[in-house]
Design an enzyme around this catalytic site. Structure first.
Site, PDB file in Angstrom:
ATOM      1  N   LYS A   1      45.524  46.509  47.803  1.00 14.72           N
ATOM      2  CA  LYS A   1      44.498  46.318  48.821  1.00 14.72           C
ATOM      3  C   LYS A   1      43.503  47.485  48.828  1.00 14.72           C
ATOM      4  CE  LYS A   1      45.858  42.327  50.226  1.00 14.72           C
ATOM      5  NZ  LYS A   1      45.045  41.122  49.942  1.00 14.72           N
TER       6      LYS A   1
ATOM      7  N   ASP B   1      44.383  28.372  40.392  1.00 13.72           N
ATOM      8  CA  ASP B   1      45.383  29.435  40.288  1.00 13.72           C
ATOM      9  C   ASP B   1      44.612  30.694  39.936  1.00 13.72           C
ATOM     10  OD1 ASP B   1      47.302  31.285  39.576  1.00 13.72           O
ATOM     11  OD2 ASP B   1      48.456  29.909  38.324  1.00 13.72           O
TER      12      ASP B   1
ATOM     13  N   THR C   1      53.258  35.147  58.949  1.00  9.67           N
ATOM     14  CA  THR C   1      53.039  34.218  57.841  1.00  9.67           C
ATOM     15  C   THR C   1      54.191  34.365  56.849  1.00  9.67           C
ATOM     16  OG1 THR C   1      51.808  35.833  56.518  1.00  9.67           O
ATOM     17  CG2 THR C   1      50.539  34.500  58.095  1.00  9.67           C
TER      18      THR C   1
ATOM     19  N   TYR D   1      51.748  46.512  47.028  1.00  6.79           N
ATOM     20  CA  TYR D   1      50.835  45.798  47.920  1.00  6.79           C
ATOM     21  C   TYR D   1      49.758  46.710  48.518  1.00  6.79           C
ATOM     22  CZ  TYR D   1      49.164  42.693  51.602  1.00  6.79           C
ATOM     23  OH  TYR D   1      48.372  41.929  52.419  1.00  6.79           O
TER      24      TYR D   1
END
Length: 248
Positions: free
Chosen positions: A170, A59, A201, A166
């Site tokens: 990145k 994890d 996905t 997000y």
């Protein structure tokens, strides 16, 4: 000697396909996953396809779990040839997917914990094993939405996207990539960021136009770079060809 590759978040999607493709190239692949049930299932499916795959419980948001995984790999193999930091999330709390004004501290914490802090924790835990390899490769799975150049260009298709957690994670991951490449520049270890682009996905809610296998190809290319390959760069399809390099 068989090469050992660890792919985090490898029980499904791009991570699974990365494990499969590296395994088909003769590597022993460690299927990193939080869930033992899902990880074992993925490893079994890979083995049925002829890949030497082993489940590794990890994890990336739990330091104890990360260290246990590193200790296990060290005891079992003594080195690690490839680390693909693939595990990542968009976030599922309030503010994770909304506009900038909707972003919350909780959303930022959740996304950065997995996408940035987790990568640093995993890389640092496994770095001694990567140094033990003849010429290790580190691949950080980033995204074109982390490119400041793309996101600030009114003519680019991504310009319409406006959210913080997000994309910002990145962008931060890209900087993490650069810094590891600088620290390791006098070693055989190469560190690069990969852009799988918009794949269908769970992370994209299956809205992408590309398959997970297509998305995995850039990670595989960077994981198998030759000795004269690049380091500290951001790549898309066709890596490491010059026209496949992306702007930060």
């Amino acid at each position: 000697m068989t090469l050992i590759a660890l792919i985090t978040g490898a029980n499904k999607g791009i991570g699974y396909e990365t494990a499969r493709l590296l395994g088909e190239r003769g590597m022993t692949v460690l299927v990193g996953a939080r869930s033992e049930e899902l990880g074992q299932k993925a490893a079994q499916a890979l083995r049925e396809g002829g890949v030497d795959a082993r489940f590794l419980q990890i994890d990336v948001t739990d330091d104890a779990s990360v260290q246990r995984a590193a200790d296990h790999v060290g005891a079992e193999y003594g080195h690690l040839d490839v680390l693909v930091n693939n595990a990542g999330i968009v976030g599922d709390v309030e503010g994770a997917r909304g506009g900038p004004s909707a972003a919350t501290r909780a959303a930022l914490r959740q996304v950065f914990e997995a996408n940035v802090f987790g990568v640093v924790a995993v890389t640092n835990a496994f770095l001694p094993l990567l140094r033990n390899a003849e010429a290790a490769r580190i691949v950080n799975v980033s995204s074109e939405v982390g490119s400041l150049t793309f996101m600030s260009d009114p003519e680019h298709p991504l310009h319409q996207l406006a959210t913080i957690p997000y994309p910002a994670s990145k962008t931060a991951l890209n900087m993490v990539t650069v810094m590891y490449a600088k620290e390791l520049r006098d070693t055989p270890i190469k560190v690069n960021a990969a852009n799988p682009s918009h794949c269908a996905t769970d992370l994209t809610r299956h809205t992408g136009s590309r398959t997970p296998e297509q998305g995995a190809l850039v990670s595989v290319a960077l994981a198998t770079l030759p000795a004269d390959g690049p380091s500290g760069r951001f790549w898309g399809d066709g890596a490491p060809a010059a026209d496949a390099e992306l702007p930060w």
